[in-house]
Design an enzyme around this catalytic site. Structure first.
Site, short mmCIF file in Angstrom:
data_model
loop_
_atom_site.label_atom_id
_atom_site.label_comp_id
_atom_site.label_asym_id
_atom_site.label_seq_id
_atom_site.Cartn_x
_atom_site.Cartn_y
_atom_site.Cartn_z
N LYS A 31 0.80 -1.22 0.00
CA LYS A 31 0.00 0.00 0.00
C LYS A 31 0.83 1.28 0.00
O LYS A 31 0.29 2.36 -0.17
CB LYS A 31 -1.00 0.00 1.16
N SER A 248 -2.98 -12.67 3.41
CA SER A 248 -3.41 -12.43 2.02
C SER A 248 -2.30 -12.87 1.06
O SER A 248 -2.58 -13.32 -0.05
CB SER A 248 -3.79 -10.96 1.80
C1 LIG Z 1 -2.65 -7.26 3.43
C2 LIG Z 1 -3.28 -6.84 2.14
N1 LIG Z 1 -3.35 -7.70 1.14
C3 LIG Z 1 -3.94 -7.39 -0.03
C4 LIG Z 1 -4.47 -6.16 -0.25
C5 LIG Z 1 -5.14 -5.87 -1.57
O1 LIG Z 1 -4.52 -4.91 -2.36
P1 LIG Z 1 -5.38 -4.00 -3.31
O2 LIG Z 1 -6.09 -3.00 -2.46
O3 LIG Z 1 -4.39 -3.34 -4.23
O4 LIG Z 1 -6.36 -4.85 -4.03
C6 LIG Z 1 -4.42 -5.23 0.77
C7 LIG Z 1 -5.06 -3.94 0.62
O5 LIG Z 1 -5.40 -3.27 1.59
C8 LIG Z 1 -3.80 -5.56 1.99
O6 LIG Z 1 -3.74 -4.70 3.03
#
Ligand SMILES: Cc1ncc(COP(=O)(O)O)c(C=O)c1O
Length: 287
Positions: A31, A248
């Site tokens: 981010k 994630s």
């Molecule tokens: C830990 C984590 N994984 C994945 C994402 C997903 O990324 P994006 O917002 O670019 O889809 C985020 C977004 O907040 C995140 O904080």
């Protein structure tokens, strides 16, 4: 870009697997790219320079990135974060001097987004709404950085790009760049398998407000991953590949392995958005 040869070997070994280590960014997540994209866009348009407050919703990581930029560049930051966000993220945001308003956990980031929007609307002229779920500056940051980096770092050899969907910024921006370079690249979105899940940062799109920053037209396939599968792999990755990542990231790897197993000869690239949260409060004194 990290190669993951042991994870690929364990899963038949007939594909190549690489991952972008986004936990190495300045505040420890993907981010940083989004936050900088949104902040630099506002600054270029002559906003945020006169004491205006940057306000947005975040599940945690964007908040930390905004808070760091606010402290470094000298503008106030106000963040709406669901109360279910990991205490480590909330603690980091506060330690960087940003104001944090915790929102109803049952409403998720949709609720946080509504409250941020409403506050910005009540303070016109005094606020800049970051709008990471709606502003083109979010995917554009990935079109300009993540996508080109993946292309260069793989020598353009990738066949599949796999990424989790939160705002969809990473996926939509990077995939748009990659498909422009090679339209044959397959784009795979990763979502939680159910509305209530523990894959922090990701959204189960069928049950929530669809972010405008998510471009469904660019997605060839969606793979749904359970919290349990992701957590199992997350724990396994430490001893196997020497990698400590967030859930994630592990979910993205579960999906990448599925793609690799099903497609012998594939060159799969994914994104590891962050590292696991620290359980010790950042602001507390050390020993
Ligand atoms: C830990 C984590 N994984 C994945 C994402 C997903 O990324 P994006 O917002 O670019 O889809 C985020 C977004 O907040 C995140 O904080």
């Amino acid at each position: 870009m990290l190669p993951l040869p042991r994870l690929a070997a364990e899963n038949g070994g007939r594909f190549e697997l690489r991952a972008k280590a986004e936990f190495r960014n300045p505040t420890g997540s993907v981010k940083d790219r989004t936050a900088w994209g949104i902040v630099s866009d506002a600054l270029a348009n002559g906003r945020l320079g006169d004491g205006e407050v940057l306000v947005d919703a975040s599940s945690g990581n964007t908040g930390v990135a905004y808070a760091m930029l606010g402290a470094r560049l000298g503008f106030p930051v106000r963040l709406y974060v669901p109360a279910t966000a990991h205490p480590d993220r909330i603690d980091r945001i506060r330690a960087l001097g940003a104001e944090t308003i915790l929102t109803d956990p049952a409403e998720g980031t949709d609720g946080a987004q509504r409250e941020a929007e409403q506050w910005a609307a009540r303070h016109p002229g005094r606020s800049v709404y970051g709008d990471q779920y709606g502003k083109p500056a979010n995917p554009l940051a990935h079109y300009r950085s993540t996508g080109p980096e993946i292309w260069t770092q793989t020598g353009g050899r990738l066949s599949h790009f796999v990424a989790g969907v939160g705002t969809g910024g990473t996926l939509s921006g990077a995939a748009r760049y990659l498909k422009e370079r090679n339209p044959a690249i397959r784009v795979i979105a990763v979502e939680p398998d159910r509305p209530l899940h523990g894959l922090e940062g990701l959204k189960h799109l069928p049950s929530v407000r669809r972010p405008e920053t998510y471009d469904a037209r660019i997605v060839d396939q969606t793979i749904r991953v359970s919290t349990e599968e992701a957590e199992l792999l997350r724990r396994h990755l430490g001893p196997l590949e020497g990698l400590l990542v967030g859930r994630s990231a592990a979910a993205a790897l579960v999906a990448s392995v599925r793609v690799g197993r099903a497609t012998p000869g594939a060159f799969v690239v994914t994104v590891l958005p962050d590292a696991p949260p620290d359980d010790r409060p950042v602001a507390a004194g050390g020993p």
